[in-house]
Write a protein that holds these residues in place. Structure first.
Motif, mmCIF file in Angstrom:
data_model
loop_
_atom_site.group_PDB
_atom_site.id
_atom_site.type_symbol
_atom_site.label_atom_id
_atom_site.label_comp_id
_atom_site.label_asym_id
_atom_site.label_seq_id
_atom_site.Cartn_x
_atom_site.Cartn_y
_atom_site.Cartn_z
ATOM 1 N N ALA A 161 0.808 -1.223 0.000
ATOM 2 C CA ALA A 161 0.000 0.000 0.000
ATOM 3 C C ALA A 161 0.839 1.270 0.000
ATOM 4 C CB ALA A 161 -0.930 0.008 1.212
ATOM 5 N N CYS A 162 2.037 1.217 0.591
ATOM 6 C CA CYS A 162 2.797 2.452 0.842
ATOM 7 C C CYS A 162 4.045 2.624 -0.012
ATOM 8 C CB CYS A 162 3.191 2.522 2.326
ATOM 9 S SG CYS A 162 1.783 2.478 3.460
ATOM 10 N N VAL A 163 4.504 1.563 -0.675
ATOM 11 C CA VAL A 163 5.730 1.673 -1.471
ATOM 12 C C VAL A 163 5.394 1.342 -2.923
ATOM 13 C CG1 VAL A 163 8.137 0.990 -1.701
ATOM 14 C CG2 VAL A 163 7.035 0.886 0.554
ATOM 15 N N ASP A 164 5.329 2.369 -3.763
ATOM 16 C CA ASP A 164 4.986 2.125 -5.162
ATOM 17 C C ASP A 164 6.254 1.934 -5.995
ATOM 18 O OD1 ASP A 164 6.024 4.694 -5.723
ATOM 19 O OD2 ASP A 164 4.047 5.618 -5.494
ATOM 20 N N THR A 165 6.047 1.604 -7.261
ATOM 21 C CA THR A 165 7.170 1.309 -8.155
ATOM 22 C C THR A 165 8.094 2.506 -8.316
ATOM 23 O OG1 THR A 165 5.821 -0.306 -9.358
ATOM 24 C CG2 THR A 165 7.779 0.539 -10.471
ATOM 25 N N GLU A 166 7.537 3.697 -8.409
ATOM 26 C CA GLU A 166 8.357 4.890 -8.602
ATOM 27 C C GLU A 166 9.230 5.165 -7.372
ATOM 28 O OE1 GLU A 166 10.213 8.054 -10.203
ATOM 29 O OE2 GLU A 166 8.974 6.543 -11.192
ATOM 30 N N GLN A 167 8.683 4.960 -6.180
ATOM 31 C CA GLN A 167 9.477 5.154 -4.967
ATOM 32 C C GLN A 167 10.642 4.164 -4.916
ATOM 33 O OE1 GLN A 167 6.031 4.854 -2.276
ATOM 34 N NE2 GLN A 167 6.720 6.746 -1.308
ATOM 35 N N GLU A 168 10.373 2.928 -5.293
ATOM 36 C CA GLU A 168 11.442 1.934 -5.284
ATOM 37 C C GLU A 168 12.492 2.265 -6.337
ATOM 38 O OE1 GLU A 168 11.783 -2.738 -4.523
ATOM 39 O OE2 GLU A 168 10.605 -2.267 -6.302
ATOM 40 N N ARG A 169 12.059 2.728 -7.494
ATOM 41 C CA ARG A 169 13.012 3.085 -8.550
ATOM 42 C C ARG A 169 13.922 4.222 -8.088
ATOM 43 N NH1 ARG A 169 14.352 6.471 -12.376
ATOM 44 N NH2 ARG A 169 12.875 8.003 -11.582
#
Length: 234
Positions: free
Chosen positions: A166-174
């Protein structure tokens, strides 16, 4: 291996009546509990809530059944005191705190009672702690590393998976991967050859990023690093 427990070393006399004779603030290691002294039985360490809930008064006779209940409450109160000391150091998950108390020698029954009191007071909340940790780490670590760190500390798997999704999206991980790659290049003093880039990709994979995310992040970090160098020499 025999389980070590904390308990009083003697039991009330079968012949002498038990009478509550004194209440005082506990000293030494059991502070800030209440030391309750009895005539005809060993003293016990209780919380102020125990005193009120059990309706204790100076000089009152204590039936054997009530003394047995107070002895159980004393074990819980002392385990609770140790639990609070641990929570003062840093927040902990229920499982993590339970294991720490077990290592201190407390019986599981006393630990369960202490954890129950902490939950009642709002001082132990796995859901809130998982959410806070995930929010703090989003954008700075890979989703895999966040899951691993939380699970290693005893966080419930279902809560970890729920909040990471819910809190960590793909863009944040990238973006987190790019930050790791930039940090790697800074440590490498600008050596952005193919060999260094391969090593940077391997470094990010070890940090829990997928191979595709690691490659893209290294390429982006190398581009940013190169632009920074050109600007410095412009």
């Amino acid at each position: 291996m025999t389980q070590m427990t904390h308990s009083t070393n003697s039991t009330p006399s079968e012949h002498e009546p038990i009478v509550l004779v004194r209440r005082s603030e506990a000293a030494g290691k059991w502070r800030p509990l209440i030391c309750v002294e009895f005539k005809g039985a060993p003293c016990l360490y209780l919380t102020a809530e125990d005193w009120v809930q059990c309706g204790l008064q100076m000089g009152m006779p204590i039936p054997d059944e009530l003394y047995a209940e107070l002895a159980q409450r004393s074990e819980v109160a002392r385990a609770l005191r140790d639990a609070l000391r641990l929570l003062e150091i840093r927040p902990r998950f229920e499982r993590e705190l339970s294991q720490a108390l077990l290592r201190k020698g407390w019986a599981q029954e006393s630990i369960d009672g202490a954890l129950h009191r902490l939950r009642e007071k709002g001082l132990l909340d796995d859901e809130r702690l998982v959410r806070d940790r995930v929010d703090a780490w989003a954008g700075t670590r890979s989703r895999r590393e966040i899951r691993a760190k939380l699970r290693s500390r005893g966080a419930p798997a279902e809560l970890v998976n729920q909040f990471v999704a819910a809190c960590v999206d793909t863009e944040q991980e990238r973006e987190a991967a790019v930050k790791f790659a930039e940090k790697y290049f800074r440590r490498a003093a600008g050596r952005t050859s193919d060999v260094d880039e391969r090593r940077a990709v391997a470094h990010l994979v070890r940090k829990g990023f997928s191979l595709s995310v690691a490659r893209q992040a290294v390429q982006e970090a190398a581009r940013r690093y190169g632009e920074q160098g050109r600007n410095e020499w412009a």
